[in-house]
Design a protein around this motif. Structure first.
Motif, short mmCIF file in Angstrom:
data_model
loop_
_atom_site.label_atom_id
_atom_site.label_comp_id
_atom_site.label_asym_id
_atom_site.label_seq_id
_atom_site.Cartn_x
_atom_site.Cartn_y
_atom_site.Cartn_z
N CYS A 847 0.85 -1.20 0.00
CA CYS A 847 0.00 0.00 0.00
C CYS A 847 0.88 1.24 0.00
N ASP A 848 0.40 2.28 -0.58
CA ASP A 848 1.12 3.54 -0.50
C ASP A 848 0.53 4.37 0.63
N LEU A 849 1.06 4.12 1.82
CA LEU A 849 0.54 4.87 2.96
C LEU A 849 0.79 6.37 2.74
N LEU A 850 -0.16 7.17 3.17
CA LEU A 850 -0.03 8.62 3.02
C LEU A 850 0.37 9.23 4.36
N ASP A 851 0.93 10.42 4.28
CA ASP A 851 1.30 11.13 5.51
C ASP A 851 0.03 11.50 6.27
N PRO A 852 -0.16 10.93 7.47
CA PRO A 852 -1.40 11.22 8.20
C PRO A 852 -1.39 12.58 8.88
N GLY A 853 -0.24 13.26 8.87
CA GLY A 853 -0.18 14.57 9.53
C GLY A 853 -0.52 14.47 11.01
N LEU A 854 0.18 13.58 11.72
CA LEU A 854 -0.13 13.37 13.13
C LEU A 854 0.19 14.60 13.97
N ASN A 855 -0.73 14.93 14.83
CA ASN A 855 -0.52 16.05 15.75
C ASN A 855 -0.69 15.55 17.18
N LEU A 856 0.25 15.94 18.03
CA LEU A 856 0.21 15.49 19.42
C LEU A 856 0.05 16.70 20.34
N THR A 857 -0.98 16.67 21.19
CA THR A 857 -1.16 17.72 22.20
C THR A 857 -0.91 17.10 23.57
N ARG A 858 -0.04 17.76 24.33
CA ARG A 858 0.33 17.20 25.63
C ARG A 858 -0.48 17.85 26.74
N GLY A 859 -1.08 17.03 27.60
CA GLY A 859 -1.82 17.56 28.74
C GLY A 859 -0.91 17.78 29.94
N GLN A 860 -1.52 17.96 31.09
CA GLN A 860 -0.77 18.24 32.31
C GLN A 860 -0.89 17.07 33.28
N LEU A 861 0.03 17.04 34.23
CA LEU A 861 0.00 16.02 35.27
C LEU A 861 -1.29 16.14 36.07
N GLN A 862 -1.95 15.01 36.29
CA GLN A 862 -3.15 15.00 37.12
C GLN A 862 -2.97 13.96 38.20
N ALA A 863 -3.45 14.27 39.39
CA ALA A 863 -3.39 13.28 40.46
C ALA A 863 -4.58 12.35 40.30
N ASP A 864 -4.31 11.05 40.27
CA ASP A 864 -5.40 10.07 40.28
C ASP A 864 -5.81 9.89 41.72
N SER A 865 -7.08 9.74 41.94
CA SER A 865 -7.48 9.56 43.33
C SER A 865 -8.48 8.43 43.44
N GLY A 866 -8.60 7.95 44.64
CA GLY A 866 -9.64 6.97 44.93
C GLY A 866 -9.27 5.57 44.49
N ASP A 867 -10.14 4.65 44.84
CA ASP A 867 -9.88 3.24 44.59
C ASP A 867 -9.93 2.90 43.11
N ASN A 868 -10.56 3.77 42.32
CA ASN A 868 -10.68 3.43 40.91
C ASN A 868 -9.46 3.83 40.10
N SER A 869 -8.50 4.44 40.79
CA SER A 869 -7.30 4.81 40.08
C SER A 869 -6.67 3.57 39.46
N PRO A 870 -6.43 3.62 38.16
CA PRO A 870 -5.91 2.42 37.50
C PRO A 870 -4.51 2.06 37.98
N ASN A 871 -3.76 3.01 38.48
CA ASN A 871 -2.44 2.63 38.96
C ASN A 871 -2.38 2.68 40.49
N LYS A 872 -3.52 2.30 41.07
CA LYS A 872 -3.61 2.14 42.51
C LYS A 872 -2.47 1.25 43.00
N GLY A 873 -1.80 1.71 44.02
CA GLY A 873 -0.75 0.86 44.58
C GLY A 873 0.59 1.04 43.92
N THR A 874 0.68 1.79 42.85
CA THR A 874 1.98 2.05 42.26
C THR A 874 2.48 3.39 42.82
#
Ligand SMILES: *[C@@H]1O[C@H](CO)[C@@H](O)[C@H](O)[C@H]1NC(C)=O
Ligand SMILES: *[C@@H]1O[C@H](CO)[C@@H](O)[C@H](O)[C@H]1NC(C)=O
Ligand SMILES: *[C@@H]1O[C@H](CO)[C@@H](O)[C@H](O)[C@H]1NC(C)=O
Ligand SMILES: *[C@@H]1O[C@H](CO)[C@@H](O)[C@H](O)[C@H]1NC(C)=O
Ligand SMILES: *[C@@H]1O[C@H](CO)[C@@H](O)[C@H](O)[C@H]1NC(C)=O
Length: 951
Positions: A847-874
């Motif tokens: 296939c002749d892949l085309l340039d997708p023109g990827l753009n990346l926007t970086r967010g800010q650090l957020q504190a995860d809280s509570g038991d539902n935090s996916p990295n609970k315990g890390t």
């Protein structure tokens, strides 16, 4: 007149509880390491292994750097001694003093005060010795020395026939020792053959107030009347059976009490145990617990993981407690059901033969997971943080089961504890693999003691799902040697160890856990608990040619058939499959010099241990053949990277092998999952392999430093509860799209299909005049579906996809999206499932892949809280959300990357496709932020397969 007796600093004795005997942890002492050459004498850690202390002292470099496994062979060929002095205050001599070793790796000569205490020869056993008389008679310093013999030298002496060739898979001596077999090399492991006191050790003082020490405890929780390997009656109450192993003296008239509390310390029950029996080593009793009193424990994805604290006390005739042990437990049943396919099942269209699936609390479950190998070459430095992060990655990837592969080591208690909390079922194995093992009486006794100890040690964990005798024994080891007319010694040895001895150990200790002799298993013809061979094995006795009995374990290196569903094995359960890929550039940079960063460098060749079947030549030739497995796949299926900068080129190729691996696993995982609705009634898949213990081309989904490969994310995607996936039959060019669900309710929803060109323009949907199922001349197509519990259903068919593309003139237009399967449960719409998969009828290499023109926007650090935090315990509980947009065209295999010297963590999505103008939010969960201030965020970059074409 004897001189004053030395015993330990009284202040350091720690009482385990008010009534426990005094326990002193030997890791509190100063330890010293010397070798038999007399040229090394250094301070040592405890617990430890020799390489770790040599590295800490600067005697050797990082063992995992460069050619460490080769350059440091001298370490494993020497004898080493760990020593310490038990010194301290004068106190009255305790009545009885014991040494307890939780793990000695492996051939150990133990001396105290120059007197021999014992010799040990099993890495996987706990050892304890009374040393009162040695202490009493000691006229000098109380020196404790642990001499570790060179394991490879010792077994070569035993074996005589050994080839002595380490650093390869076939070190024949390894079967003569009860030591981690992958320590002597595997096709994903170096051969360090580490040695040392790899687990904790204690000095125990008994007294009249504390006349015994509980050194191991079994808690087995099962439904009344339950028998191993058979589904229990879920209406029965639970039986709580406790069996405590001790040394010392059990006062006559002793009784057992249980106090069971929930996780908020509310007492559930407080009761004396019934049916007390005891001998001079063990006291056992049981009680029943009504189902209404406790909440059930469920694996990840099926419910919560309530845990309970069981405190078991031994009381004297006056009912005064004098010994106590606590275990955290859970209430569940888990069975590997191997019973014959019933008439009801046959009527549903299920192939005859036997079941081969897990049931938890009476429910069939679809097992989704992977195979876990030792997480480090050196177990002594594997800690809770390491396992918590690894298991966090497992549950975040929708996995509910790990097969703890033998022959590494039995997992430590803390790993089972973490699995209990996270809902990971641990298929556990005795440490035997791909070989026939000696059966002299002394070996059998050693296996038996090892099995008893470990079965009892981990029996209370709700995460314990199975005991298997070992790895690839029936289907590979035995099948290779099996000759029905002249079974020979191989079969006899197999039967003795795996069909008689180990099963006896399991059945004698626990009723809650199923046993199979081998990870690959054709099941049994009959089950007779009174027989010395309780499972009469089926081997190759089939009732009909189309019957299915077994799980599958199959590998193919053939790139041409990588995506051909006809090449995948059909069975009831897949416990292994896979293909190797390269670690990322960053991982390589951590362990080899810059001038070695090429696929053909000496150090990369040295680290690749996958030698394809049938390859021949020197080790380097074999390694090149293994490396070609990856590069051939890339050349055939993806745009070939070419970059003039050699490091950038190496990186692009390494990443492309990961894309190939991920793509391959996605197809095969989806094939197995679809099998839940096919005649094979396939109910589980565990891919090979979860993680790495060093940087090398391997089957892993997580690299040694914790970086997740593309595979990790693709498997996570295919492990979503409800998925939509296209299946192309290479032979017929028939394309079928299926929806698969592992939920216990029927799921209904709408599947949508649209075709695009690579620029992202929507195309008229190609119609199939033969089937008429797909509609014609519309830009998209929808169909509603209903998929039954743990089942799959076909939602679209094209009888000949390649003819279709030729007639519609769209052969070069190669991207189709199937998106928005949005099923819901009933009408409540509480759980919505969305899944998207991108399909391309031609290889992306063409296939002749085309340039997708990827753009990346970086967010800010957020504190995860509570038991539902996916990295609970890390460590950090922080996350950052990034937004990726394909501004110009379809983007294939979009990949966000970060600098692992700055941050460690996990994306919630990666390796995905984006349509033109589509944006997606991706969250990175931080395990460790080495920059301290989130500045790693600026080093995050994005690429896609198109970047292979850009120099
Ligand atoms: C290691 O110890 C064994 C047994 O004591 C001995 O036979 C052997 O020679 C020793 N090896 C070295 C390298 O010192
Ligand atoms: C339960 O009790 C123990 C001490 O017995 C205490 O350490 C723990 O914090 C308690 N847990 C809760 C949730 O209250
Ligand atoms: C228990 O008794 C048996 C047989 O009487 C003996 O062989 C064994 O060593 C004893 N065990 C302990 C821990 O005393
Ligand atoms: C656990 O091990 C890791 C290495 O895997 C190390 O970085 C970390 O400091 C250790 N954590 C603790 C608490 O010892
Ligand atoms: C592919 O098609 C052939 C011919 O109809 C059939 O025999 C085969 O079973 C199909 N393969 C799969 C995996 O369905």
């Amino acid at each position: 007149m004897s001189r004053p007796l030395f015993i330990l600093l009284a202040i350091s004795w720690i009482a385990q509880s008010v009534f426990a005997q005094q326990t002193f942890n030997l890791s509190q002492l100063q330890w010293h390491l010397t070798n038999s050459y007399g040229n090394v004498s250094i301070p040592a850690s405890f617990p430890s292994q020799i390489h770790l202390d040599l590295y800490a002292a600067g005697i050797i470099g990082d063992p995992l750097y460069g050619m460490g496994d080769f350059d440091q062979l001298w370490v494993q060929r020497a004898n080493w001694t760990y020593s310490t002095i038990l010194s301290g205050l004068d106190t009255p001599l305790p009545s009885s003093v014991w040494l307890v070793f939780e793990g000695l790796d492996t051939f150990t000569h133990i001396e105290l005060c120059g007197q021999e205490v014992a010799n040990t020869d099993n890495q996987f056993r706990q050892f304890f010795f009374e040393v009162s008389s040695i202490i009493l008679q000691c006229q000098s310093e109380l020196t404790l020395s642990l001499n570790f013999g060179s394991a490879s030298a010792i077994v070569l002496d035993i074996a005589k026939t050994g080839d002595g060739k380490l650093i390869i898979l076939t070190f024949t001596g390894k079967i003569y020792m009860r030591k981690e077999q992958s320590d002597f090399g595997w096709d994903w492991s170096p051969a360090f053959a580490p040695a040392g006191p790899w687990k904790q050790a204690f000095l125990i003082q008994l007294s009249t107030a504390a006349p015994l020490y509980i050194h191991n405890a079994l808690v087995d929780i099962y439904r009344e009347g339950q028998m191993n390997n058979l589904p229990p009656d879920q209406t029965k109450p639970f039986v709580f059976n406790a069996s405590l192993d001790f040394f010392g003296d059990l006062p006559t008239g002793s009784s057992l009490y249980l106090e069971l509390k929930d996780s908020s310390n509310k007492t559930i029950t407080e009761t004396q145990l019934d049916g007390i029996s005891h001998n001079n080593e063990t006291i056992t009793g049981h009680t029943t617990i009504d189902s209404e009193m406790v909440e059930l424990w469920w694996p990840n994805g099926f419910g919560s993981q309530p845990l309970y604290y069981a405190t078991i006390t031994i009381r004297d005739v006056n009912l005064d407690p004098f010994a106590v042990v606590q275990r955290r437990v859970g209430f569940r049943t888990v069975v590997l059901n191997l019973t014959p396919i019933s008439n009801d099942q046959l009527a549903l269209g299920i192939a005859p033969g036997s079941n081969w699936h897990f049931e938890v609390n009476g429910h069939e479950i679809y097992a989704k997971g992977s195979n876990m190998v030792p997480p480090d070459v050196f177990w002594a430095r594997v800690n809770e943080t390491k396992i918590r992060q690894l298991f966090n990655s497992v549950v975040m990837a929708n996995q509910n089961m790990l097969r703890v592969w033998s022959s590494g080591a039995y997992l430590p208690n803390f790993a089972y504890d973490i699995a209990d909390e996270m809902g990971i079922l641990l298929w556990s194995e005795f440490e035997f693999s791909d070989a026939e093992y000696p059966t002299d009486p002394s070996y059998l006794a050693n296996y038996e003691a090892e099995a008893y100890y470990n079965i009892r040690r981990v029996g209370h964990h709700p995460s314990l799902a199975l005991w298997a005798g070992g790895n690839e024994l029936e289907a590979i080891e035995l099948a290779f040697f099996f000759n029905p007319t002249n079974p020979g010694t191989v079969l006899k040895q197999y039967q003795l160890v795996f069909e008689e001895l180990l099963i006896k150990c399991v059945y004698a200790n626990v009723k809650s856990i199923s046993y199979i002799p081998s990870s690959t298993y054709n099941g049994y013809l009959s089950l007779d608990f009174d027989s010395i061979r309780p499972q009469l094995p089926r081997y190759n006795n089939r009732s009909s040619p189309d019957a299915l009995y077994a799980d599958t374990d199959a590998y193919s290196d053939n790139a041409a058939t990588a995506f051909d569903i006809n090449s995948y094995p059909v069975g009831r359960f897949a416990d292994e499959f896979g293909i190797i890929s390269m670690p990322s550039l960053e991982s390589w940079q951590e362990v080899i010099p810059e001038d070695q960063l090429s696929f053909d460098s000496a150090q990369v060749l040295h680290r690749n241990r996958h030698y394809p079947f049938g390859a021949s030549g020197s080790d380097d030739d074999l390694s090149r053949a293994g490396i070609a497995v990856m590069t051939d796949g890339v050349k055939l299926w993806y745009p070939r990277p070419y970059k003039s900068d050699p490091v950038a080129n190496f990186s692009a190729w390494a990443w492309s092998t990961q894309v190939y691996q991920a793509d391959y696993y996605a197809h095969q995982l989806a094939f197995y999952r679809r099998g839940s609705g096919m005649r094979e009634r396939q109910l589980g898949v565990l891919y090979w392999q979860l993680e790495d213990l060093w940087v090398a081309p391997t089957w892993s989904s997580i690299e040694a430093n914790g970086r997740h490969k593309v595979l990790y994310y693709s498997a996570k995607d295919i492990y979503e509860p409800v998925i939509i996936f296209p299946y192309l039959n290479d032979t017929t060019q028939k394309l079928e799209v299926w929806v698969t669900s592992d939920q216990w309710e029927s799921i209904s929803g709408v599947a949508q299909f649209s075709w695009f060109d690579l620029a992202g323009n929507e195309l008229l949907l190609p119609g199939d005049s033969q089937s008429g199922e797909a509609g014609t001349n519309t830009s998209s197509f929808e169909t509603s579906f209903n998929v039954g519990p743990i089942n799959s259903t076909r939602v679209l068919t094209y009888n000949n996809i390649s003819a279709l593309f030729q007639t519609t003139g769209t052969t070069s237009i190669s991207a189709v999206s199937i998106n928005n399967a949005q099923p819901w449960r009933g009408s409540s719409q509480q759980s919505q499932y969305t899944h998207t998969y991108w399909f391309h009828p031609t290889s992306l290499a063409n296939c002749d892949l085309l340039d997708p023109g990827l753009n990346l926007t970086r967010g800010q650090l957020q504190a995860d809280s509570g038991d539902n935090s996916p990295n609970k315990g890390t460590a950090s509980q922080q996350s950052v959300t990034f937004t990726v947009t394909a501004q110009k065209a379809v983007a294939a295999w979009v990949w966000l990357d970060y600098s692992s010297s700055q941050v460690q963590g996990l994306f919630d999505n990666n390796g995905f496709w984006l349509n033109k103008a589509e944006s997606i939010n991706v969250t990175f969960m931080v395990y460790n932020d080495w920059t301290g201030d989130g500045s790693w965020i600026n080093s995050v970059v994005v690429r896609s397969l198109y970047d292979n074409l850009v120099d």
